[in-house]
Design a protein around this motif. Structure first.
Motif, mmCIF file in Angstrom:
data_model
loop_
_atom_site.group_PDB
_atom_site.id
_atom_site.type_symbol
_atom_site.label_atom_id
_atom_site.label_comp_id
_atom_site.label_asym_id
_atom_site.label_seq_id
_atom_site.Cartn_x
_atom_site.Cartn_y
_atom_site.Cartn_z
ATOM 1 N N GLY A 154 -18.479 -1.488 10.353
ATOM 2 C CA GLY A 154 -18.938 -2.078 9.096
ATOM 3 C C GLY A 154 -18.957 -1.010 8.022
ATOM 4 N N GLY A 155 -17.959 -1.036 7.135
ATOM 5 C CA GLY A 155 -17.870 -0.021 6.095
ATOM 6 C C GLY A 155 -16.534 -0.077 5.380
ATOM 7 N N ALA A 156 -16.186 0.996 4.683
ATOM 8 C CA ALA A 156 -15.013 1.023 3.807
ATOM 9 C C ALA A 156 -13.823 1.727 4.453
ATOM 10 N N ASP A 157 -12.667 1.618 3.792
ATOM 11 C CA ASP A 157 -11.424 2.184 4.324
ATOM 12 C C ASP A 157 -11.421 3.710 4.382
ATOM 13 N N ALA A 158 -12.148 4.358 3.457
ATOM 14 C CA ALA A 158 -12.158 5.822 3.419
ATOM 15 C C ALA A 158 -12.804 6.408 4.671
ATOM 16 N N GLN A 159 -13.656 5.622 5.340
ATOM 17 C CA GLN A 159 -14.262 6.048 6.608
ATOM 18 C C GLN A 159 -13.524 5.456 7.807
ATOM 19 N N ALA A 160 -13.052 4.240 7.693
ATOM 20 C CA ALA A 160 -12.358 3.600 8.817
ATOM 21 C C ALA A 160 -11.060 4.319 9.157
ATOM 22 N N GLY A 161 -10.394 4.887 8.163
ATOM 23 C CA GLY A 161 -9.146 5.622 8.412
ATOM 24 C C GLY A 161 -9.345 6.804 9.343
ATOM 25 N N PRO A 162 -10.244 7.734 9.003
ATOM 26 C CA PRO A 162 -10.530 8.843 9.925
ATOM 27 C C PRO A 162 -11.067 8.380 11.270
ATOM 28 N N LEU A 163 -11.874 7.313 11.258
ATOM 29 C CA LEU A 163 -12.405 6.770 12.518
ATOM 30 C C LEU A 163 -11.273 6.342 13.436
ATOM 31 N N ALA A 164 -10.289 5.639 12.906
ATOM 32 C CA ALA A 164 -9.151 5.183 13.711
ATOM 33 C C ALA A 164 -8.365 6.369 14.268
ATOM 34 N N LYS A 165 -8.119 7.367 13.441
ATOM 35 C CA LYS A 165 -7.366 8.551 13.890
ATOM 36 C C LYS A 165 -8.106 9.289 15.003
ATOM 37 N N GLN A 166 -9.410 9.453 14.829
ATOM 38 C CA GLN A 166 -10.193 10.199 15.810
ATOM 39 C C GLN A 166 -10.352 9.431 17.119
ATOM 40 N N MET A 167 -10.348 8.105 17.048
ATOM 41 C CA MET A 167 -10.340 7.308 18.278
ATOM 42 C C MET A 167 -9.116 7.642 19.118
ATOM 43 N N ARG A 168 -7.969 7.717 18.486
ATOM 44 C CA ARG A 168 -6.725 8.008 19.218
ATOM 45 C C ARG A 168 -6.681 9.463 19.689
ATOM 46 N N GLU A 169 -7.203 10.369 18.852
ATOM 47 C CA GLU A 169 -7.230 11.792 19.240
ATOM 48 C C GLU A 169 -8.074 12.010 20.495
ATOM 49 N N LEU A 170 -9.102 11.177 20.662
ATOM 50 C CA LEU A 170 -9.969 11.283 21.833
ATOM 51 C C LEU A 170 -9.462 10.459 23.013
ATOM 52 N N ALA A 205 -4.781 1.741 1.448
ATOM 53 C CA ALA A 205 -5.404 3.056 1.635
ATOM 54 C C ALA A 205 -5.716 3.305 3.106
ATOM 55 N N PHE A 206 -6.230 2.285 3.802
ATOM 56 C CA PHE A 206 -6.521 2.443 5.229
ATOM 57 C C PHE A 206 -5.247 2.760 6.006
ATOM 58 N N LEU A 207 -4.170 2.047 5.712
ATOM 59 C CA LEU A 207 -2.897 2.285 6.401
ATOM 60 C C LEU A 207 -2.403 3.712 6.182
ATOM 61 N N LYS A 208 -2.567 4.221 4.970
ATOM 62 C CA LYS A 208 -2.121 5.578 4.650
ATOM 63 C C LYS A 208 -2.976 6.624 5.350
ATOM 64 N N ILE A 209 -4.301 6.424 5.304
ATOM 65 C CA ILE A 209 -5.207 7.409 5.906
ATOM 66 C C ILE A 209 -5.065 7.439 7.428
ATOM 67 N N ALA A 210 -5.021 6.280 8.040
ATOM 68 C CA ALA A 210 -4.983 6.194 9.503
ATOM 69 C C ALA A 210 -3.603 6.486 10.074
ATOM 70 N N GLY A 211 -2.550 6.240 9.291
ATOM 71 C CA GLY A 211 -1.193 6.465 9.793
ATOM 72 C C GLY A 211 -0.893 5.582 10.995
ATOM 73 N N ASP A 212 -0.257 6.162 12.005
ATOM 74 C CA ASP A 212 0.116 5.388 13.207
ATOM 75 C C ASP A 212 -1.102 4.847 13.950
ATOM 76 N N ALA A 213 -2.253 5.513 13.776
ATOM 77 C CA ALA A 213 -3.471 5.074 14.462
ATOM 78 C C ALA A 213 -3.969 3.726 13.947
ATOM 79 N N ALA A 214 -3.454 3.281 12.801
ATOM 80 C CA ALA A 214 -3.856 1.974 12.256
ATOM 81 C C ALA A 214 -3.302 0.831 13.092
#
Length: 380
Positions: free
Chosen positions: A228-244, A260-269
């Motif tokens: 529950g939140g915005a794309d500026a936080q969900a993007g890093p969250l998605a990336k870090q999920m995959r990194e872990l 913006a979410f698609l750009k921040i998260a990249g392939d992790a989106a």
């Protein structure tokens, strides 16, 4: 002869000048607008502002008259920085400068405290805020541009369990009125559908490092993590999920359904599932025509919020026209009884507290870096 010509020329010039002055004497009607126009959420605010400005420009082009006099709607835009304290300061400023109606705020956290200020001044407010509390305060001046979190959370919580088959669910929210409120409604619906909440965590709306939270969640092995939140936080969250190495699906609300979410998260989106109030743009009754006009004016396509902002602005101006008055006390009852076609719906109408009567929810999934529609529920 020459003197007659001179007099005639002077008279003609005078008439032309009078006519020009008369044409320019349309009474300005000031509408307020507030949203984040700087910072990480500025793209939301700008998209919303563009929709409102397009509506105002198009309405002014019809040369509207109210009470027999020409009027021109103008927008006073303020940056509330997505901050509740700044939002209240902005609200008081707009009231003091004499706005006749308020279009905004964007965030629930800024809208709720600001709504009391508008209510005390008797100024109608149509906000993008989705938190249930906004229209539960008992003010007659509060209206929505989008469906509430109760509507959205109940749909997506049920969808996660019944349609996507997720049983073990983790939840993270940003502690804002929007993020926490949406997460609460999602949790209720998911539990009611038979899902199990294995863990709930929270961060804040400035967080970019979720590793500690995710490490705790990983032990619970959830099928899905709802954020529950915005794309500026969900993007890093998605990336870090995959990194872990987490295999969990990320789910979220409409603030994450963005480029913006698609750009921040990249392939992790890829694989992320997001709910959004309303229909996809190409399925909206007036979506295609709206998109063309928006592109012609602003040089790029609309994002998530502008069509709803456009409809909200049109509803407010139409209510003034129908009431034959720009005075809030006179057009407020007309606004409350709005029933009109919009870009986003065949019938834009409010219930007795100012929520939309005919809200729909669409669920999207990221496939190969693009948003694809899974299902739309409700609407008109």
């Amino acid at each position: 002869m020459q003197s007659k010509l001179t007099l005639s020329a002077v008279a003609l010039a005078g008439l032309l000048a009078f006519g020009t002055a008369g044409a320019q004497q349309a009474q300005e009607v000031k509408l307020g607008f507030a949203a984040p126009l700087t910072g990480a959420q500025a793209h939301y605010g700008k998209d919303m502002q563009n929709g409102i400005q397009l509506a105002i420009d198009e309405y002014n082009a019809t040369k509207p008259t109210i009470d027999g006099k020409p009027v021109k709607f103008v927008l006073q835009a303020e940056d509330d920085q997505a901050d509740p304290r700044q939002g209240s300061l902005v609200a008081q400023k707009l009231v003091d400068t004499g706005v006749k109606g308020m279009l905004g705020h964007f965030n629930s956290g800024t809208t709720i405290p600001a709504s009391r200020i508008y209510a005390q001044a008797g100024i109608p407010e149509i906000a993008m805020a989705t938190a249930p509390e906004y229209t539960k305060q008992g003010f007659k001046t509060t209206f929505r541009m989008m469906t509430s979190d109760i509507q959205q959370g109940s749909v997506v919580g049920n969808f996660a369990v019944k349609k996507l088959g997720f049983k073990n669910i983790a939840i993270v929210d940003d502690r804002t009125a929007y993020g926490q409120g949406l997460a609460d409604e999602f949790e209720k619906a998911a539990k009611a559908a038979g899902g199990k909440i294995v863990r709930r965590e929270f961060a804040n709306d400035k967080a970019v490092d979720f590793r500690a939270i995710l490490t705790n969640l990983k032990r619970a092995n959830p099928d899905v993590i709802f954020y529950g939140g915005a794309d500026a936080q969900a993007g890093p969250l998605a990336k870090q999920m995959r990194e872990l190495g987490m295999k969990s699906t990320l789910m979220a609300g409409e603030m994450v359904k963005s480029d913006a979410f698609l750009k921040i998260a990249g392939d992790a989106a890829n694989g992320s599932v997001v709910s959004l109030a309303g229909l996809p743009l190409d399925k909206m009754p007036g979506g295609a025509a709206y998109e063309a006009r928006y592109k012609a004016k602003f040089g790029s396509g609309p994002e998530t919020y502008s069509p709803y902002a456009y409809d909200g602005a049109m509803a407010m101006m139409s209510a003034m026209k129908k009431a034959n008055s720009t005075e809030p006390a006179k057009y407020l009852p007309v606004l409350a009884k709005t029933s009109m076609p919009g870009v986003t719906t065949r019938e834009l109408a409010y219930d007795n507290v100012g929520d939309l009567k005919y809200g729909s929810i669409t669920v999207y999934k990221v496939v190969d870096g693009k948003w694809t529609v899974l299902e739309t529920v409700g609407g008109k």
